[in-house]
Design a protein around this motif. Sequence first.
Motif, PDB file in Angstrom:
ATOM      1  N   PHE A  62       6.696   2.111   4.894  1.00  0.00           N
ATOM      2  CA  PHE A  62       5.268   1.787   5.021  1.00  0.00           C
ATOM      3  C   PHE A  62       4.734   2.125   6.411  1.00  0.00           C
ATOM      4  O   PHE A  62       3.644   2.692   6.550  1.00  0.00           O
ATOM      5  N   MET A  63       5.487   1.760   7.442  1.00  0.00           N
ATOM      6  CA  MET A  63       5.005   1.985   8.800  1.00  0.00           C
ATOM      7  C   MET A  63       4.890   3.472   9.117  1.00  0.00           C
ATOM      8  O   MET A  63       3.972   3.898   9.833  1.00  0.00           O
ATOM      9  N   ARG A  64       5.775   4.278   8.582  1.00  0.00           N
ATOM     10  CA  ARG A  64       5.735   5.714   8.838  1.00  0.00           C
ATOM     11  C   ARG A  64       4.642   6.419   8.035  1.00  0.00           C
ATOM     12  O   ARG A  64       4.339   7.583   8.279  1.00  0.00           O
ATOM     13  N   ASN A  65       4.073   5.724   7.067  1.00  0.00           N
ATOM     14  CA  ASN A  65       3.010   6.314   6.249  1.00  0.00           C
ATOM     15  C   ASN A  65       1.761   5.437   6.297  1.00  0.00           C
ATOM     16  O   ASN A  65       0.950   5.432   5.375  1.00  0.00           O
ATOM     17  N   GLY A  66       1.614   4.700   7.398  1.00  0.00           N
ATOM     18  CA  GLY A  66       0.565   3.696   7.495  1.00  0.00           C
ATOM     19  C   GLY A  66      -0.837   4.240   7.338  1.00  0.00           C
ATOM     20  O   GLY A  66      -1.702   3.575   6.749  1.00  0.00           O
ATOM     21  N   ASP A  67      -1.106   5.458   7.835  1.00  0.00           N
ATOM     22  CA  ASP A  67      -2.470   5.993   7.740  1.00  0.00           C
ATOM     23  C   ASP A  67      -2.893   6.180   6.295  1.00  0.00           C
ATOM     24  O   ASP A  67      -3.968   5.727   5.884  1.00  0.00           O
ATOM     25  N   TYR A  68      -2.040   6.817   5.509  1.00  0.00           N
ATOM     26  CA  TYR A  68      -2.378   7.031   4.100  1.00  0.00           C
ATOM     27  C   TYR A  68      -2.329   5.727   3.304  1.00  0.00           C
ATOM     28  O   TYR A  68      -3.138   5.507   2.392  1.00  0.00           O
ATOM     29  N   LEU A  69      -1.400   4.853   3.629  1.00  0.00           N
ATOM     30  CA  LEU A  69      -1.265   3.604   2.879  1.00  0.00           C
ATOM     31  C   LEU A  69      -2.452   2.674   3.137  1.00  0.00           C
ATOM     32  O   LEU A  69      -2.965   2.037   2.209  1.00  0.00           O
ATOM     33  N   VAL A  70      -2.914   2.595   4.373  1.00  0.00           N
ATOM     34  CA  VAL A  70      -4.106   1.780   4.677  1.00  0.00           C
ATOM     35  C   VAL A  70      -5.306   2.290   3.895  1.00  0.00           C
ATOM     36  O   VAL A  70      -6.103   1.496   3.368  1.00  0.00           O
ATOM     37  N   SER A  71      -5.447   3.594   3.791  1.00  0.00           N
ATOM     38  CA  SER A  71      -6.549   4.171   3.026  1.00  0.00           C
ATOM     39  C   SER A  71      -6.495   3.748   1.555  1.00  0.00           C
ATOM     40  O   SER A  71      -7.524   3.399   0.956  1.00  0.00           O
ATOM     41  N   GLU A  72      -5.297   3.747   0.980  1.00  0.00           N
ATOM     42  CA  GLU A  72      -5.162   3.349  -0.421  1.00  0.00           C
ATOM     43  C   GLU A  72      -5.380   1.842  -0.598  1.00  0.00           C
ATOM     44  O   GLU A  72      -5.934   1.404  -1.603  1.00  0.00           O
ATOM     45  N   ILE A  73      -4.946   1.048   0.373  1.00  0.00           N
ATOM     46  CA  ILE A  73      -5.193  -0.397   0.309  1.00  0.00           C
ATOM     47  C   ILE A  73      -6.699  -0.674   0.377  1.00  0.00           C
ATOM     48  O   ILE A  73      -7.232  -1.509  -0.368  1.00  0.00           O
ATOM     49  N   ASP A  74      -7.398   0.039   1.243  1.00  0.00           N
ATOM     50  CA  ASP A  74      -8.854  -0.112   1.322  1.00  0.00           C
ATOM     51  C   ASP A  74      -9.511   0.232  -0.012  1.00  0.00           C
ATOM     52  O   ASP A  74     -10.468  -0.436  -0.439  1.00  0.00           O
ATOM     53  N   GLU A  75      -8.998   1.266  -0.658  1.00  0.00           N
ATOM     54  CA  GLU A  75      -9.563   1.693  -1.938  1.00  0.00           C
ATOM     55  C   GLU A  75      -9.373   0.630  -3.015  1.00  0.00           C
ATOM     56  O   GLU A  75     -10.311   0.312  -3.764  1.00  0.00           O
ATOM     57  N   ILE A  76      -8.196   0.051  -3.098  1.00  0.00           N
ATOM     58  CA  ILE A  76      -7.979  -0.955  -4.142  1.00  0.00           C
ATOM     59  C   ILE A  76      -8.725  -2.247  -3.823  1.00  0.00           C
ATOM     60  O   ILE A  76      -9.199  -2.939  -4.740  1.00  0.00           O
ATOM     61  N   ILE A  77      -8.860  -2.588  -2.551  1.00  0.00           N
ATOM     62  CA  ILE A  77      -9.668  -3.760  -2.182  1.00  0.00           C
ATOM     63  C   ILE A  77     -11.113  -3.566  -2.637  1.00  0.00           C
ATOM     64  O   ILE A  77     -11.763  -4.486  -3.147  1.00  0.00           O
ATOM     65  N   LYS A  78     -11.632  -2.360  -2.473  1.00  0.00           N
ATOM     66  CA  LYS A  78     -12.995  -2.057  -2.912  1.00  0.00           C
ATOM     67  C   LYS A  78     -13.151  -2.305  -4.410  1.00  0.00           C
ATOM     68  O   LYS A  78     -14.136  -2.934  -4.854  1.00  0.00           O
ATOM     69  N   HIS A  79     -12.181  -1.836  -5.188  1.00  0.00           N
ATOM     70  CA  HIS A  79     -12.289  -2.002  -6.643  1.00  0.00           C
ATOM     71  C   HIS A  79     -12.056  -3.451  -7.069  1.00  0.00           C
ATOM     72  O   HIS A  79     -12.721  -3.948  -7.991  1.00  0.00           O
ATOM     73  N   LEU A  80     -11.139  -4.145  -6.423  1.00  0.00           N
ATOM     74  CA  LEU A  80     -10.945  -5.564  -6.718  1.00  0.00           C
ATOM     75  C   LEU A  80     -12.221  -6.349  -6.415  1.00  0.00           C
ATOM     76  O   LEU A  80     -12.584  -7.275  -7.155  1.00  0.00           O
ATOM     77  N   SER A  81     -12.891  -5.977  -5.352  1.00  0.00           N
ATOM     78  CA  SER A  81     -14.143  -6.653  -4.995  1.00  0.00           C
ATOM     79  C   SER A  81     -15.202  -6.439  -6.068  1.00  0.00           C
ATOM     80  O   SER A  81     -16.017  -7.343  -6.340  1.00  0.00           O
ATOM     81  N   GLU A  82     -15.207  -5.262  -6.685  1.00  0.00           N
ATOM     82  CA  GLU A  82     -16.165  -5.008  -7.771  1.00  0.00           C
ATOM     83  C   GLU A  82     -15.925  -5.975  -8.927  1.00  0.00           C
ATOM     84  O   GLU A  82     -16.877  -6.559  -9.467  1.00  0.00           O
ATOM     85  N   TYR A  83     -14.665  -6.154  -9.305  1.00  0.00           N
ATOM     86  CA  TYR A  83     -14.342  -7.085 -10.394  1.00  0.00           C
ATOM     87  C   TYR A  83     -14.696  -8.519  -9.995  1.00  0.00           C
ATOM     88  O   TYR A  83     -15.258  -9.273 -10.792  1.00  0.00           O
ATOM     89  N   ARG A  84     -14.370  -8.879  -8.771  1.00  0.00           N
ATOM     90  CA  ARG A  84     -14.663 -10.225  -8.320  1.00  0.00           C
ATOM     91  C   ARG A  84     -16.162 -10.518  -8.362  1.00  0.00           C
ATOM     92  O   ARG A  84     -16.602 -11.589  -8.815  1.00  0.00           O
TER      93      ARG A  84
END
Length: 281
Positions: A229-251
């Motif tokens: 995770f730490m070695r791929n943090g830039d791409y992983l943070v981007s994907e976490i932001d994306e899923i948070i956005k969609h979870l927020s839509e459902y919420r």
Amino acid sequence: MKVLIVGLGLIGGSIAKALTAYTDLQVVGMDKDDKTLALALDEQSISYIAGEPDLMDADVIILALTPNNTIRFVEENRDKINPRGLVVDVCGVKRDIMACFRANFFDKGIEYIGMHPMAGRELFGYEHSLVNLFQGASLVITKDPAIDYHVDWQLLEETVFAMGFRKMVESTPEIHDKIIAYTSQLAHIVSSAYIKSPTMLHEEGYSAGSFRDLTRVARLDEKMWTDLFMRNGDYLVSEIDEIIKHLSEYRDVLAAGDREQLQSLLKDGRVLKEWSNDHVQ
């Protein structure tokens, strides 16, 4: 042809078992754990326990280690490895590994290819390795477009398919790390976060397949996955932001009591999953 596998954990052990069972290659192994080596010998997944001289005469060296340990191994053994050999890693990230090999190997003539078997289990260690772990799986091959490789691609392909892989996907380290952040790493993060609900303590008798599916990979090797995770943090943070956005839509639509919009969101997810089922082989 001698294949030396360094690291006989889940993936390295499964590679050893598959190569021994399905090919005529001589497979030897290195591991820091004596019990693992003894078990691999007892099960005849390796011919013998390899030592430093085998680094110089092995035709292929497969590094089945964590990224940190892979980089450390390369840096410590860069002058001990067969300059006419092929070195392969099976790490879950590739940019840092490619940079390490570029710095330590390419001026010596040693060939390097990144590989990532798209197969695994929520368990780890040699004792959980399987001869058929790669049956039906795909294998991602990462190469540097600027390098002129001198690899016997036909032999490599024959060996890969003999091990049970169904397809090989060619990629670059950059593309690999971007996509794997979504297809693998995000799934582990979501599973680890999902299992932390206090309600989990009361799930007995109330859970079925969906709960098991979503929590399966929460049972992970935290040291290895922290490294990944730490070695791929830039791409992983981007994907976490994306899923948070969609979870927020459902919420938000649930909080607003918007039945029509909720149904629309659920439909969108269903359609995308159906597209994935139809197009991803």
